[in-house]
Design an enzyme around this catalytic site. Structure first.
Site, PDB file in Angstrom:
ATOM      1  N   ASP A 186       0.845  -1.189   0.000  1.00  0.00           N
ATOM      2  CA  ASP A 186       0.000   0.000   0.000  1.00  0.00           C
ATOM      3  C   ASP A 186       0.891   1.254   0.000  1.00  0.00           C
ATOM      4  O   ASP A 186       1.839   1.325  -0.770  1.00  0.00           O
ATOM      5  CB  ASP A 186      -0.956  -0.036   1.209  1.00  0.00           C
ATOM      6  N   TYR A 320      -2.102  11.436   2.121  1.00  0.00           N
ATOM      7  CA  TYR A 320      -2.440  11.173   0.716  1.00  0.00           C
ATOM      8  C   TYR A 320      -2.305  12.446  -0.112  1.00  0.00           C
ATOM      9  O   TYR A 320      -1.897  12.400  -1.271  1.00  0.00           O
ATOM     10  CB  TYR A 320      -3.857  10.603   0.616  1.00  0.00           C
ATOM     11  N   HIS A 378      -4.900  -7.407  -0.352  1.00  0.00           N
ATOM     12  CA  HIS A 378      -4.181  -6.139  -0.289  1.00  0.00           C
ATOM     13  C   HIS A 378      -3.397  -5.996   1.010  1.00  0.00           C
ATOM     14  O   HIS A 378      -2.290  -5.488   1.016  1.00  0.00           O
ATOM     15  CB  HIS A 378      -5.176  -4.983  -0.435  1.00  0.00           C
TER      16      HIS A 378
END
Length: 400
Positions: A186, A320, A378
């Site tokens: 990730d 982010y 994931h």
């Protein structure tokens, strides 16, 4: 301490997690007074997190979950903090009992934390107790990303993936490791990709389980085989109907941060609405009480509870914007060169897309390991810590 002292202090200090009882009481109160939306009008997750999932999660969190699990699990391991580039960084540091163990720095992502990696500590540091040999052992360093968990949040812009990678190189130097490897998934894959491209002294190899170049520029990758076309189609589905969280945090992190700091239910819903495979595994754990691998109700809530009690919903979202936002300071920076160190990559069947070997080879000319795991998605280290450890042992074995 003055700002100058903080920037020049290189001490590594022991750390212990402690939450005030008032904070636990406040969480219970907020859970008990949650205002629930009406039920979604569809039979799947296309409108978002389903009410039945959140009702089951909220009930278990309020009534049955032990809110002291987070400090108990973390305090069972050696934890430290050290200031790097103006930010106090928290990390777990477990040294193997085996001679010649290989130092490994491993980076989590969002909505993860070091908690998702705790069950890899045993298999990685003590492989003889988990089906491996003493020659497979690692000294393990698990840092919390800036603004995540118990690491301080940056007070200035500019903490993108590259700056974090440089901080990790300094952390390993500070710990006395002059020969080490790095791993991440990730966001952690982005940090690990960056440290591989920076090539700091001492780094001898990297491994990821998310192909960062494919997410950044899928059109540049081969599309001649059925496997390659399937991977491209999966990325397109994610980018058109599954990455709402990504767009919001990369463009308006402060906006969503208000909800994430005020409502534990909102925080939990935001965190479990990541990708289809992970969402349905989490939903089954709460609604049907059928965990997938290591993804149990308690393990899921350990992670959410850590976010809530550290108050990091906004600062993790802001990361982010720093890494992927169009207005971030790093936007427009020239691309870094390909890694010169060996690169390992592992694909897990539940990942957002199944990376073909051809993509990994094109993305990383120094690729020296490509593994395909039997299970996991994931959040591979979290879901299948034993299988994950097997992949890392194989990837890094040639570098010992």
């Amino acid at each position: 301490m003055t700002t100058l002292e903080q920037r020049t202090d290189r001490a590594v200090r022991p750390f212990t997690v402690h939450f005030r009882e008032e904070a636990l009481d406040d969480l219970r109160r907020r859970l008990a007074t949650t205002r629930w939306p009406t039920r979604e009008l569809v039979g799947d997750r296309s409108q978002g997190v389903q009410l039945a999932t959140m009702r089951a999660l909220g009930k278990y969190w309020e009534k049955d979950y032990d809110l002291r699990r987070v400090p108990s699990r973390l305090n069972a391991l050696p934890q430290f903090t050290t200031e790097i580039d103006g930010v106090n960084i928290h990390f777990v540091h477990v040294k193997s009992k085996h001679a010649d163990a290989l130092p490994l720095i491993m980076t989590h992502g969002w909505p993860g934390s070091v908690i998702e990696m705790l069950d890899t500590v045993g298999p990685l540091t003590d492989p003889t107790a988990h089906g491996g040999t003493a020659a497979d052992a690692f000294h393990l360093v698990l840092p919390s990303l800036p603004g995540y968990g118990f690491s301080a949040e940056p007070a200035e812009v500019g903490w993108d993936l590259v700056r974090t990678a440089r901080a990790w190189a300094e952390l390993m130097r500070r710990l006395g490791y002059d020969r080490y490897v790095a791993q991440g998934g990730d966001v952690g894959a982005g940090v690990t990709d960056a440290i591989g491209r920076l090539g700091p002294q001492g780094l001898i190899g990297i491994h990821t389980n998310l192909l960062v170049p494919a997410l950044n520029d899928p059109a540049s990758l081969p599309a001649g085989t059925e496997e390659e076309r399937a991977a491209l189609a999966a990325i397109k589905v994610f980018q058109t109907s599954g990455n709402g969280y990504f767009v919001e945090m990369a463009t308006r992190p402060e906006t969503i941060g208000y909800a994430l700091l005020d409502s534990p239910a909102a925080l939990a819903a935001w965190m479990i609405d990541h990708d289809t495979d992970a969402y349905y595994k989490i939903a089954r754990a709460f609604v049907d009480e059928k965990p997938s691998g290591n993804l149990t109700r308690d393990h899921i809530l350990d992670n959410v509870t850590a976010y809530w009690l550290t108050g990091t919903g906004a600062s993790t979202s802001r990361s982010y914007w720093e890494a992927y936002g169009p207005d971030a300071p790093a936007a427009g920076r020239p691309p870094l060169p390909d890694p010169r160190v060996p690169v390992g990559f592992s694909t897990f069947p539940g990942e957002i897309w199944r990376t073909p070997r051809s993509w990994a080879e094109k993305s990383y000319p120094t690729l020296n390991y490509f593994g395909q795991a039997e299970r996991g998605g994931h959040f591979a280290a979290w879901e299948e810590p034993e299988l994950f450890a097997v992949q890392l042992r194989a990837a890094f074995r040639p570098l010992r």
